[in-house]
Design an enzyme around this catalytic site. Sequence first.
Site, PDB file in Angstrom:
ATOM      1  N   ASP A 137     -13.413  26.507 -22.717  1.00  0.00           N
ATOM      2  CA  ASP A 137     -13.282  27.306 -21.772  1.00  0.00           C
ATOM      3  C   ASP A 137     -12.498  26.708 -20.495  1.00  0.00           C
ATOM      4  O   ASP A 137     -12.782  26.708 -19.149  1.00  0.00           O
ATOM      5  CB  ASP A 137     -14.768  27.488 -21.244  1.00  0.00           C
ATOM      6  CG  ASP A 137     -14.889  28.628 -20.191  1.00  0.00           C
ATOM      7  OD1 ASP A 137     -13.946  29.525 -20.008  1.00  0.00           O
ATOM      8  OD2 ASP A 137     -15.746  28.797 -19.257  1.00  0.00           O
ATOM      9  N   LYS A 143      -5.964  31.907 -20.789  1.00  0.00           N
ATOM     10  CA  LYS A 143      -5.856  32.320 -19.289  1.00  0.00           C
ATOM     11  C   LYS A 143      -4.577  33.063 -19.434  1.00  0.00           C
ATOM     12  O   LYS A 143      -3.586  32.451 -20.073  1.00  0.00           O
ATOM     13  CB  LYS A 143      -5.860  31.263 -18.484  1.00  0.00           C
ATOM     14  CG  LYS A 143      -6.105  31.696 -16.871  1.00  0.00           C
ATOM     15  CD  LYS A 143      -7.350  30.998 -16.650  1.00  0.00           C
ATOM     16  CE  LYS A 143      -7.885  31.620 -15.144  1.00  0.00           C
ATOM     17  NZ  LYS A 143      -8.967  32.691 -15.427  1.00  0.00           N
TER      18      LYS A 143
END
Length: 349
Positions: free
Chosen positions: A270, A299
Amino acid sequence: MNLLLLHCRPGFEKECAQEIQAMAAQCGDYGYCKTESGCAYVMYHSPQGKADRIMEKTAFRELVFARQWSAASQLLEVSAEDRITPIMEMIHSLPFAAQWVLESSDTNEGKSLSRLLKSLQKPLSKLIEKRGLLRKRSPWRLHVSFLTGTQVIVGLSRIDNSSPWVMGIPRLKVPREAPSRATLKLEEAWHTFIPEQQWGDRIAGGMRAVDLGAAPGGWTWQLVNRGMFVTAVDNGPMAESLMQSGLVTHERVDGFVYEPKRSVRWMVCDIADKPRRTASMIAKWMTERWCTECVFNLKLPMQNRYQELQQCRQLIESECEERGVGHELHFKQLYHDREEVTGHIRRLD
Ligand SMILES: C[S@@+](CC[C@H](N)C(=O)[O-])C[C@H]1O[C@@H](n2cnc3c(N)ncnc32)[C@H](O)[C@@H]1O
């Protein structure tokens, strides 16, 4: 059928449209999309009336940006005085369904329709039941989707080729003991990518896992909650309660250079970084066979998000192919994702 209605995250309509147009083109249909930035849905118009065929030929799990979809013949304009009659007429023209749902869109405007939807739920339900329009064994789900108070799409999706959740939004609660809300991303990823009947074998106690970018520990909490031994990699502090579980080892090192001493079942990541840097790292973990399954976030940049995702996918696919690593790879923009998508890769050799 002429229309496909696709729900998506507000702000990602362009990507959702690009994606469905590419899928439709693979089916020989060259339609166009109607959407507005921020409206949280895309309407694909099939000039050849092939919307249902595109739906049949496309696996819903291959769509990254669509949360839910349905195929319909037309957009209904209904009057505020009587919405029910034209909706029921449209339902009568469709095949029987096994279940039905009332939807709006995931926007403030959509939420402002919730009172209207509540007031329609009972009368529609009664009529659908009274007229015997549901059949238990039907493969279809009926969608009554309000775009505005007077614009409705009445359509169908196949239950086995769509999201099981209304508008593709899972109702998950942050567990009280979890150290961060981010915990829901991993839980949703598991619900999305792993059939529930396989959880016992694939997300099981005693497995070893590495969590890159772990602090404060929302994802680690999910792994520990399943009984796994976790190496949490992050320079930041981990929640004390997690460390006390005795199942977590904290390594304060850079996740991009960390190498496990022996292979693990799961790696989750993450870390918010450049998507291609993350994709390269995932490819390395797979081709070095350091893990069997991985959930990771990419992202996405503001511009060319669809293209960027395609390049990341290509990068992982080609490295795995080159090194003969059999695998399955899927991406989805989860409800709990923001400017990002979640990937899941599983080694099959
Ligand atoms: C979005 S947070 C992770 C949240 C976590 N998954 C949770 O559920 O609580 C991103 C984390 O990545 C960490 N991070 C950023 N760059 C990193 C790197 N190169 N190596 C390891 N961790 C990194 C940050 O310190 C931060 O704690």
